[in-house]
Design a protein around this motif. Structure first.
Motif, PDB file in Angstrom:
ATOM      1  N   ALA A 285      20.682  21.089  -4.583  1.00 28.78           N
ATOM      2  CA  ALA A 285      21.549  20.314  -3.692  1.00 28.78           C
ATOM      3  C   ALA A 285      22.247  19.188  -4.458  1.00 28.78           C
ATOM      4  O   ALA A 285      23.437  18.908  -4.241  1.00 28.78           O
ATOM      5  N   THR A 286      21.520  18.553  -5.365  1.00 31.63           N
ATOM      6  CA  THR A 286      22.105  17.473  -6.174  1.00 31.63           C
ATOM      7  C   THR A 286      23.221  18.006  -7.063  1.00 31.63           C
ATOM      8  O   THR A 286      24.301  17.383  -7.157  1.00 31.63           O
ATOM      9  N   ARG A 287      23.002  19.146  -7.697  1.00 33.55           N
ATOM     10  CA  ARG A 287      24.046  19.735  -8.550  1.00 33.55           C
ATOM     11  C   ARG A 287      25.291  20.068  -7.742  1.00 33.55           C
ATOM     12  O   ARG A 287      26.422  19.800  -8.175  1.00 33.55           O
ATOM     13  N   THR A 288      25.107  20.632  -6.569  1.00 39.72           N
ATOM     14  CA  THR A 288      26.240  21.004  -5.715  1.00 39.72           C
ATOM     15  C   THR A 288      27.047  19.775  -5.326  1.00 39.72           C
ATOM     16  O   THR A 288      28.294  19.777  -5.386  1.00 39.72           O
ATOM     17  N   LEU A 289      26.353  18.711  -4.947  1.00 38.34           N
ATOM     18  CA  LEU A 289      27.041  17.502  -4.490  1.00 38.34           C
ATOM     19  C   LEU A 289      27.725  16.783  -5.652  1.00 38.34           C
ATOM     20  O   LEU A 289      28.842  16.268  -5.505  1.00 38.34           O
TER      21      LEU A 289
END
Length: 240
Positions: A175-179
């Motif tokens: 989720a962090t990478r996507t954001l």
């Protein structure tokens, strides 16, 4: 009929000692239920943009703090009066440790409520809410199951929660990478997306605290400390 392990802390000659242990257990579960609901409500407040709910969550954190102090006093008094040994001492010490984890879950819920207020004022972030909902559901389920494992002294269920913690870490990293990728592509939304990133971090920490509680359940039941231990080693302890 309770199992042997469910009944292992209620078989003393002294009825008052049994009552003291039962009360400590009950009060701990009450605090656990409150912080679990705090976390659920904080996630909902964020996603719904509900500033009134977020304000209420932050105010309720004082109740969590009072419960922590009461439980600490209760456990300390029990040790002083009853001088528990062996399994009973493990139980009381574990409760003291787990109370600290619950208080920190309450702190994380308060942080999420803070960011819910910020985003309600600035406008919702364009991305990240699906991930918040998903990880939020995952870690609150872990917390619920950890409290249930404590209630039933179920080391096998506690072990399952330890396994789930790794999955939460993977979900959080994804989720962090996507954001972060979205933020680099559209820098206009960095401030609001950063708020969501901090919320995701808070939820990941809730999962960590649920895992800590699970580790203490295993310690209470099996008598071995599995903190900082690979899940594979904990499996050997529980599987004996």
């Amino acid at each position: 009929m309770p199992t042997k392990k469910e009944d292992m802390y209620g078989d003393h000659i002294s009825h008052q000692f049994n009552d003291d242990l039962s009360q400590l257990k009950s009060d701990f579960l009450d605090m656990g239920g409150l912080v679990e609901q705090q976390t659920i409500d904080a996630v909902n407040a964020l996603i719904d943009g509900d500033s009134d709910a977020a304000d209420e969550i932050r105010a309720r954190d004082k109740v969590v703090d009072r419960m922590e102090m009461t439980l600490d006093e209760e456990a300390t008094r029990l040790i002083a009066r009853r001088q528990p040994a062996a399994r009973d001492l493990r139980f009381v010490i574990s409760v003291i440790k787990m109370v600290s984890d619950l208080e920190r879950v309450g702190d994380e819920a308060k942080k999420i409520a803070k960011f819910a207020l910020t985003l309600a004022e600035e406008g919702q972030a364009p991305r990240g809410y699906v991930e918040v909902r998903h990880i939020g559901n995952h870690v609150t389920t872990m917390l619920h199951d950890a409290l249930d494992a404590f209630s039933r002294l179920d080391a096998h269920q506690a072990l399952k929660i330890m396994r789930e913690d790794k999955r939460v870490d993977e979900e959080y990293q994804a989720a962090t990478r996507t954001l972060l990728t979205f933020m680099m592509e559209d820098t206009r939304n960095i401030s609001r997306c950063m708020s969501v990133l901090w919320v995701l971090r808070a939820l990941e920490r809730v999962g960590d605290h649920a895992c800590n509680i699970a580790e203490n359940v295993i310690y209470m039941v099996e008598g071995e400390d599995v903190r900082h231990t690979p899940v594979e080693e904990a499996e050997k302890v529980v599987g004996r």
